[in-house]
Design a protein around this motif. Structure first.
Motif, short mmCIF file in Angstrom:
data_model
loop_
_atom_site.label_atom_id
_atom_site.label_comp_id
_atom_site.label_asym_id
_atom_site.label_seq_id
_atom_site.Cartn_x
_atom_site.Cartn_y
_atom_site.Cartn_z
N UNK A 1 0.83 -1.19 0.00
CA UNK A 1 0.00 0.00 0.00
C UNK A 1 0.87 1.25 0.00
N UNK A 2 0.57 2.17 -0.90
CA UNK A 2 1.36 3.40 -1.05
C UNK A 2 0.67 4.54 -0.30
N UNK A 3 1.42 5.20 0.58
CA UNK A 3 0.85 6.25 1.42
C UNK A 3 1.62 7.55 1.26
N UNK A 4 0.88 8.65 1.20
CA UNK A 4 1.45 9.99 1.21
C UNK A 4 1.12 10.62 2.56
N UNK A 5 2.13 11.18 3.23
CA UNK A 5 1.94 11.80 4.55
C UNK A 5 1.98 13.32 4.42
N UNK A 6 0.89 14.00 4.82
CA UNK A 6 0.81 15.46 4.72
C UNK A 6 0.62 16.06 6.11
N UNK A 7 1.62 16.82 6.55
CA UNK A 7 1.55 17.49 7.86
C UNK A 7 2.55 18.63 7.83
N UNK A 8 2.18 19.78 8.41
CA UNK A 8 3.08 20.94 8.35
C UNK A 8 4.18 20.89 9.40
N UNK A 9 4.15 19.90 10.29
CA UNK A 9 5.19 19.78 11.31
C UNK A 9 6.15 18.64 10.96
N UNK A 31 5.99 12.88 1.06
CA UNK A 31 5.53 13.73 2.15
C UNK A 31 5.17 15.10 1.61
N UNK A 32 4.32 15.82 2.35
CA UNK A 32 3.93 17.17 1.97
C UNK A 32 3.81 18.02 3.22
N UNK A 33 4.20 19.29 3.11
CA UNK A 33 4.23 20.17 4.28
C UNK A 33 3.03 21.11 4.36
N UNK A 34 2.16 21.09 3.36
CA UNK A 34 0.95 21.90 3.40
C UNK A 34 -0.08 21.31 2.45
N UNK A 35 -1.30 21.84 2.47
CA UNK A 35 -2.37 21.27 1.67
C UNK A 35 -2.14 21.35 0.18
N UNK A 36 -1.61 22.48 -0.28
CA UNK A 36 -1.38 22.64 -1.71
C UNK A 36 -0.35 21.63 -2.21
N UNK A 37 0.70 21.44 -1.42
CA UNK A 37 1.72 20.45 -1.79
C UNK A 37 1.14 19.04 -1.74
N UNK A 38 0.24 18.79 -0.79
CA UNK A 38 -0.39 17.47 -0.67
C UNK A 38 -1.18 17.14 -1.94
N UNK A 41 1.35 16.50 -4.83
CA UNK A 41 2.05 15.22 -4.66
C UNK A 41 1.10 14.04 -4.87
N UNK A 42 -0.15 14.19 -4.45
CA UNK A 42 -1.13 13.12 -4.63
C UNK A 42 -1.39 12.89 -6.12
N UNK A 71 -9.61 14.65 -7.84
CA UNK A 71 -8.61 14.44 -8.89
C UNK A 71 -7.92 13.08 -8.86
N UNK A 72 -8.10 12.32 -7.79
CA UNK A 72 -7.45 11.01 -7.69
C UNK A 72 -8.42 10.00 -7.08
N UNK A 73 -8.00 8.75 -7.04
CA UNK A 73 -8.81 7.70 -6.41
C UNK A 73 -8.31 7.39 -5.00
N UNK A 74 -7.40 8.20 -4.48
CA UNK A 74 -6.82 7.95 -3.16
C UNK A 74 -7.86 8.11 -2.05
N UNK A 75 -7.75 7.27 -1.05
CA UNK A 75 -8.53 7.45 0.18
C UNK A 75 -7.81 8.48 1.04
N UNK A 76 -8.55 9.16 1.90
CA UNK A 76 -7.95 10.16 2.78
C UNK A 76 -8.31 9.85 4.23
N UNK A 77 -7.28 9.74 5.05
CA UNK A 77 -7.45 9.57 6.50
C UNK A 77 -6.96 10.85 7.15
N UNK A 78 -7.87 11.56 7.80
CA UNK A 78 -7.55 12.86 8.39
C UNK A 78 -7.14 12.71 9.85
N UNK A 79 -6.09 13.42 10.20
CA UNK A 79 -5.59 13.45 11.58
C UNK A 79 -5.83 14.83 12.17
N UNK A 80 -6.24 14.86 13.42
CA UNK A 80 -6.46 16.13 14.09
C UNK A 80 -6.00 16.06 15.54
N UNK A 81 -5.58 17.19 16.06
CA UNK A 81 -5.17 17.26 17.46
C UNK A 81 -6.38 17.39 18.38
#
Length: 217
Positions: A1-9, A31-38, A41-42, A71-81
């Motif tokens: 499974x191929x995963x892209x990690x997007x987080x600004x920290x 990896x991506x450091x902000x939403x636009x880059x995510x 990259x996706x 724009x893609x068929x990727x699933x998205x798992x959202x992380x929040x504090x």
């Protein structure tokens, strides 16, 4: 499974990547450091799943989720504090397949990635509570959604109600006394008829349409 990690920290990105790469069935491809880059990259990498921080500069996780799902068929798992993050409801409607709090244990993170990538919905209990509260705050069920419910068979309606309760296909099969294959068929049919992307959006639909009401699950 191929995963892209997007987080600004940086530390979060590195930690998530380290945990996921340790699993034999998961590879972090970028990896991506902000939403636009995510989003960029996706589109470039076409991952199976994007692990998305909800609060990021330039483009937040909600907007990025909507664009990636478009724009893609990727699933998205959202992380929040935050277990009461005001963006929870909007991100689910944008197409997020699940939510997990950032303080989850490493085994919970891996399990969440595997579940969401396979098409299951994953909502932390606090997130489900937030979803219910938002539906109550927004008022009565939307009548156009009630009309769309009429397109479902009785069995598909029962399946949707059980999905909203958080049951897996195996649990739904036991509840309805049918095979798991039959449940998968019902799920596929109801998602198609209602124009929904995945089980997480089905949960939102069930509450918004009034099929499931707070306290009934």
């Amino acid at each position: 499974m191929r995963v892209l990690v997007a987080d600004d920290q940086d530390l979060f990105r590195a930690g998530f990547s380290l945990i996921l790469n340790a699993h034999p069935d998961i590879t972090v491809v970028g990896e991506a450091a902000d939403g636009a880059e995510a989003v960029a990259r996706a589109v470039e990498l076409q991952p199976d799943l994007v692990l998305m921080d909800i609060r990021m500069p330039r483009m937040d996780g909600v907007a990025a989720t909507a664009e990636i799902c478009r724009r893609t068929s990727a699933k998205v798992l959202v992380l929040t504090m935050y277990d009461v993050d005001e963006y929870v409801y909007d991100a689910l409607r944008a197409g997020a397949g699940g939510f997990l709090l950032k303080d989850a244990r490493r085994e919970e993170l891996v399990r969440a990635v595997l579940l969401v990538a396979s098409g299951e919905a994953l909502l932390a209990p606090a997130v489900t509570r937030r979803l219910i509260e938002d539906v109550v705050r927004r008022g009565t069920a939307r009548p156009e959604l009630r009309r769309r419910l009429g397109e479902l068979t009785d069995r598909e309606t029962d399946t949707l109600r059980l999905i909203a309760r958080g049951l897996s296909n195996t649990e739904i099969a036991a509840e309805l006394v049918v095979s798991e294959h039959t449940v998968k068929t019902h799920v596929s049919n109801l998602l198609t008829k209602l124009g929904l992307r995945d089980r997480a959006q089905a949960v939102v639909f069930a509450y918004e349409s009034g099929l499931t009401v707070p306290g009934s699950a």
